[in-house]
Design an enzyme around this catalytic site. Structure first.
Site, PDB file in Angstrom:
ATOM      1  N   ARG A 166      13.836  30.584  70.832  1.00  0.00           N
ATOM      2  CA  ARG A 166      14.737  29.495  71.205  1.00  0.00           C
ATOM      3  C   ARG A 166      15.957  29.457  70.295  1.00  0.00           C
ATOM      4  O   ARG A 166      17.034  29.030  70.716  1.00  0.00           O
ATOM      5  CB  ARG A 166      14.002  28.145  71.111  1.00  0.00           C
ATOM      6  CG  ARG A 166      12.997  27.905  72.225  1.00  0.00           C
ATOM      7  CD  ARG A 166      12.478  26.476  72.140  1.00  0.00           C
ATOM      8  NE  ARG A 166      13.545  25.605  71.712  1.00  0.00           N
ATOM      9  CZ  ARG A 166      13.460  24.698  70.733  1.00  0.00           C
ATOM     10  NH1 ARG A 166      12.344  24.509  70.114  1.00  0.00           N
ATOM     11  NH2 ARG A 166      14.502  23.979  70.395  1.00  0.00           N
ATOM     12  N   LYS A 205      23.587  28.134  66.735  1.00  0.00           N
ATOM     13  CA  LYS A 205      22.907  27.599  67.935  1.00  0.00           C
ATOM     14  C   LYS A 205      23.348  26.169  68.217  1.00  0.00           C
ATOM     15  O   LYS A 205      23.750  25.830  69.316  1.00  0.00           O
ATOM     16  CB  LYS A 205      21.388  27.630  67.731  1.00  0.00           C
ATOM     17  CG  LYS A 205      20.613  26.852  68.796  1.00  0.00           C
ATOM     18  CD  LYS A 205      19.128  26.820  68.535  1.00  0.00           C
ATOM     19  CE  LYS A 205      18.670  25.736  67.606  1.00  0.00           C
ATOM     20  NZ  LYS A 205      18.486  24.406  68.212  1.00  0.00           N
ATOM     21  N   ASN A 206      23.276  25.325  67.200  1.00  0.00           N
ATOM     22  CA  ASN A 206      23.531  23.908  67.452  1.00  0.00           C
ATOM     23  C   ASN A 206      24.994  23.633  67.789  1.00  0.00           C
ATOM     24  O   ASN A 206      25.300  22.728  68.564  1.00  0.00           O
ATOM     25  CB  ASN A 206      23.091  23.069  66.246  1.00  0.00           C
ATOM     26  CG  ASN A 206      21.577  22.975  66.162  1.00  0.00           C
ATOM     27  OD1 ASN A 206      20.873  23.328  67.108  1.00  0.00           O
ATOM     28  ND2 ASN A 206      21.061  22.512  65.025  1.00  0.00           N
TER      29      ASN A 206
HETATM   30  C1  UD1 Z   1      20.239  17.935  65.635  1.00  0.00           C
HETATM   31  C2  UD1 Z   1      19.906  19.408  65.648  1.00  0.00           C
HETATM   32  C3  UD1 Z   1      18.611  19.675  64.906  1.00  0.00           C
HETATM   33  C4  UD1 Z   1      18.668  19.094  63.493  1.00  0.00           C
HETATM   34  C5  UD1 Z   1      19.089  17.639  63.536  1.00  0.00           C
HETATM   35  C6  UD1 Z   1      19.313  17.050  62.150  1.00  0.00           C
HETATM   36  C7  UD1 Z   1      20.875  20.077  67.756  1.00  0.00           C
HETATM   37  C8  UD1 Z   1      20.646  20.573  69.138  1.00  0.00           C
HETATM   38  N1  UD1 Z   1      19.789  19.823  67.032  1.00  0.00           N
HETATM   39  O1  UD1 Z   1      19.186  17.282  66.328  1.00  0.00           O
HETATM   40  O2  UD1 Z   1      18.431  21.090  64.828  1.00  0.00           O
HETATM   41  O3  UD1 Z   1      17.393  19.177  62.907  1.00  0.00           O
HETATM   42  O4  UD1 Z   1      20.315  17.493  64.271  1.00  0.00           O
HETATM   43  O5  UD1 Z   1      20.232  17.805  61.445  1.00  0.00           O
HETATM   44  O6  UD1 Z   1      21.994  19.958  67.320  1.00  0.00           O
HETATM   45  N2  UD1 Z   1      17.570   9.203  66.170  1.00  0.00           N
HETATM   46  C9  UD1 Z   1      17.309   7.944  66.652  1.00  0.00           C
HETATM   47  N3  UD1 Z   1      17.967   7.535  67.786  1.00  0.00           N
HETATM   48  C10 UD1 Z   1      18.873   8.317  68.437  1.00  0.00           C
HETATM   49  C11 UD1 Z   1      19.131   9.600  67.918  1.00  0.00           C
HETATM   50  C12 UD1 Z   1      18.463  10.026  66.775  1.00  0.00           C
HETATM   51  O7  UD1 Z   1      16.500   7.205  66.097  1.00  0.00           O
HETATM   52  O8  UD1 Z   1      19.431   7.894  69.458  1.00  0.00           O
HETATM   53  C13 UD1 Z   1      16.839   9.678  64.962  1.00  0.00           C
HETATM   54  C14 UD1 Z   1      15.932  10.873  65.287  1.00  0.00           C
HETATM   55  O9  UD1 Z   1      14.706  10.445  65.824  1.00  0.00           O
HETATM   56  C15 UD1 Z   1      15.784  11.521  63.932  1.00  0.00           C
HETATM   57  C16 UD1 Z   1      17.140  11.267  63.281  1.00  0.00           C
HETATM   58  O10 UD1 Z   1      17.757  10.219  64.035  1.00  0.00           O
HETATM   59  O11 UD1 Z   1      14.768  10.923  63.191  1.00  0.00           O
HETATM   60  C17 UD1 Z   1      18.040  12.463  63.262  1.00  0.00           C
HETATM   61  O12 UD1 Z   1      18.256  12.908  64.573  1.00  0.00           O
HETATM   62  P1  UD1 Z   1      19.629  13.565  65.045  1.00  0.00           P
HETATM   63  O13 UD1 Z   1      20.577  13.650  63.914  1.00  0.00           O
HETATM   64  O14 UD1 Z   1      20.067  12.846  66.280  1.00  0.00           O
HETATM   65  O15 UD1 Z   1      19.178  15.028  65.424  1.00  0.00           O
HETATM   66  P2  UD1 Z   1      19.371  15.770  66.802  1.00  0.00           P
HETATM   67  O16 UD1 Z   1      20.757  15.581  67.299  1.00  0.00           O
HETATM   68  O17 UD1 Z   1      18.234  15.473  67.705  1.00  0.00           O
END
Ligand code: UD1
Length: 474
Positions: A441, A54-55
């Site tokens: 989803r 999915k991701n």
């Molecule tokens: C992606 C995956 C999700 C998975 C996650 C971690 C997708 C669509 N989703 O989510 O299934 O659980 O990786 O492996 O690919 N953060 C910030 N600022 C930012 C971005 C992130 O503070 O601009 C923080 C987030 O709040 C969180 C952490 O970084 O606490 C990890 O988030 P991130 O790695 O960005 O996950 P996603 O890309 O949202």
């Protein structure tokens, strides 16, 4: 027990859907009021096919916006609510997204001219925001609404924006409207991520692939899905060194071209089925799966007493039958971390499993600050769990006992919902899991695959459940 229909080949859409068509039709459209009703306590057996990730699919679908010349042919895009929503995001700005046959999704973004995708669709999924980077790099402007997705923490987008700013973009209101350097595209630049965010890494890589000059990203996320996106962009003509490592060097190209690409297998779906075998004390095989991608899960299940055997280049057998385990599984501790650490997306499923293991265990959630919604629901099934901050203390059970009993629970998010289904499969009696749209989803034909393995699980509407299980409504 309901009978399983044979699994169809993996497919995104059942028939040709034109670019202008909105939500694709499907024979058994899941809806918000569907439930899964599980009769627990049965072992499972057999083989389960694992869908495309999915991701990875969501990132690659966003990445098709980098290909201004020629269509992209994608294999292995799972047919999920989230991928269908992402297809609609692309259609909302003029992309052509259609299923060529049962396994190939063709995406042509050559004619995209609009830079403001449908806010309502973006608001449904986190990955909707991934279109920001390619749009601003290609058109010099993008206006993208704040994303949706699982409510598992604040999930800000500051790192996405800072990364684009390092490439010369100017964020008008730090939220949604981003302009390229001098109102044009982006220029190469260096950026160090304070945290290896998956989405921020993917956004930077897509944008830098079309920026003018060389860009360097350090402390990049190393998740296999990020590496898969990188491979896709390279197949389209991008120049990226360091795929799968924490330092990525990207030499921008004026244009990327259409290509054929196959999405990698979903390691989170694989891990979920591994947990299903363990929690039901069963033996199943699964493929395709890339064993290193589920290495942490394999280690933890082995620590519990399961036997994991690689039975082919991309096939695993997971056994938790009493002859292997001696009758009980033992508790283990987890701390979720960015890859290659233990995946946060498998935390909830392992928590369900740990409620059935002998001994107490600790789960520390270090990636998201609010990813314990499943705890209260598991407690309704008899689980002994206490949460302090982001750490869960799980009481486990006594030798010879699986402490869970059936009940009515509600999926608050995708992985937590899957965990509740697993718990229901281990529990005595009937378990109803409501709000199945969350599971739809991210899991392709979840209950169909469970049925194939011999689980007693049915999808029912609320009305049907009322008729069949009056006891649960008392
Ligand atoms: C992606 C995956 C999700 C998975 C996650 C971690 C997708 C669509 N989703 O989510 O299934 O659980 O990786 O492996 O690919 N953060 C910030 N600022 C930012 C971005 C992130 O503070 O601009 C923080 C987030 O709040 C969180 C952490 O970084 O606490 C990890 O988030 P991130 O790695 O960005 O996950 P996603 O890309 O949202």
């Amino acid at each position: 027990m309901a009978t399983a229909s044979p699994l169809l080949p993996l497919t995104f859409l059942p028939s040709k859907i034109s670019a202008s068509t909105s939500t694709p039709q499907r024979t058994s459209l899941p809806s918000i009021d569907h439930k899964l009703v599980i009769s627990g306590g049965r072992p499972i057996s057999g083989h389960v096919p694992i869908s495309g990730s999915k991701n990875s699919a969501l990132a690659v679908l966003a990445g098709t916006l980098c290909c201004s010349s020629g269509p992209v042919a994608l294999r292995g895009v799972p047919n999920l609510l989230d991928t269908r929503t992402m297809a609609d995001v692309l259609r909302s700005i003029g992309a052509r997204v259609e299923a060529e046959d049962r396994d190939v999704l063709v995406v042509d973004t050559s004619d995209v001219g609009v830079t403001e995708p449908c806010s309502e669709k973006i608001g449904r999924i986190r990955a909707g925001f991934f279109v920001l980077g390619p749009l601003v790099a290609r058109f010099g402007k993008a206006e993208v609404a704040m994303p949706g997705g699982c409510r598992i923490g604040l999930r800000p987008v500051d790192l996405y924006i800072k990364g684009l700013e390092a490439l010369g973009a100017v964020a008008e209101d730090e939220k949604v409207c981003v302009y390229g350097a001098n109102g044009k595209g982006l220029v190469g630049g260096s950026f160090h991520l304070d945290y290896p965010s998956v989405g921020a890494t993917e956004t930077f890589v897509m944008a830098a692939s079309m920026a003018d000059g060389v860009s360097v990203l350090t402390n990049a996320a190393m998740e296999p899905e990020v590496a898969d996106l990188t491979k896709f962009l390279i197949a389209c003509g991008a120049c990226i060194e360091g795929a799968g490592t924490s330092t990525l060097v990207i030499t921008g190209r004026k244009k990327l071209y259409g290509a054929e690409f196959t999405i990698l297998p979903d390691r989170i779906e694989a891990g979920t089925f591994m947990a299903a075998a363990a929690i039901t004390r069963s033996c199943i095989s699964l493929s395709p799966v890339i064993p290193p991608h589920v290495a942490r899960m394999t280690e933890k299940l082995t620590e519990a007493g399961c036997k994991i055997t690689q039975i082919g280049p991309s096939a695993l057998e997971v056994s938790a039958v009493p002859e292997v385990t001696g009758g009980d599984l033992q508790a283990f501790n987890i701390k979720t971390l960015p890859y290659p650490g233990f995946a946060t997306d498998l935390q909830a499923q392992c928590m369900a499993l740990l409620t059935t293991c002998v001994g107490s265990s600790i789960i520390e959630e270090s990636v998201f600050e609010n990813r314990m919604h499943h705890v209260e629901e598991l407690k309704k099934l008899g689980a002994d769990i206490k949460v302090v901050g982001n750490t869960a203390f799980i009481g486990g059970t006594k030798p010879g006992r699986i402490a869970l009993t059936g009940g009515r629970v509600r999926a608050a998010d995708l992985r937590g919902g899957a965990a509740l289904v697993l718990a229901g499969m281990a529990a005595s009696g009937i378990t109803e899991v409501e709000n199945i749209a969350q599971i739809d989803r991210g899991y392709e034909r979840f209950e169909e695959k469970l049925l194939l393995l011999g689980a007693d699980v049915k999808r029912e509407t609320e009305a049907a459940v009322s008729n069949l299980h009056p006891v649960l409504l008392a």
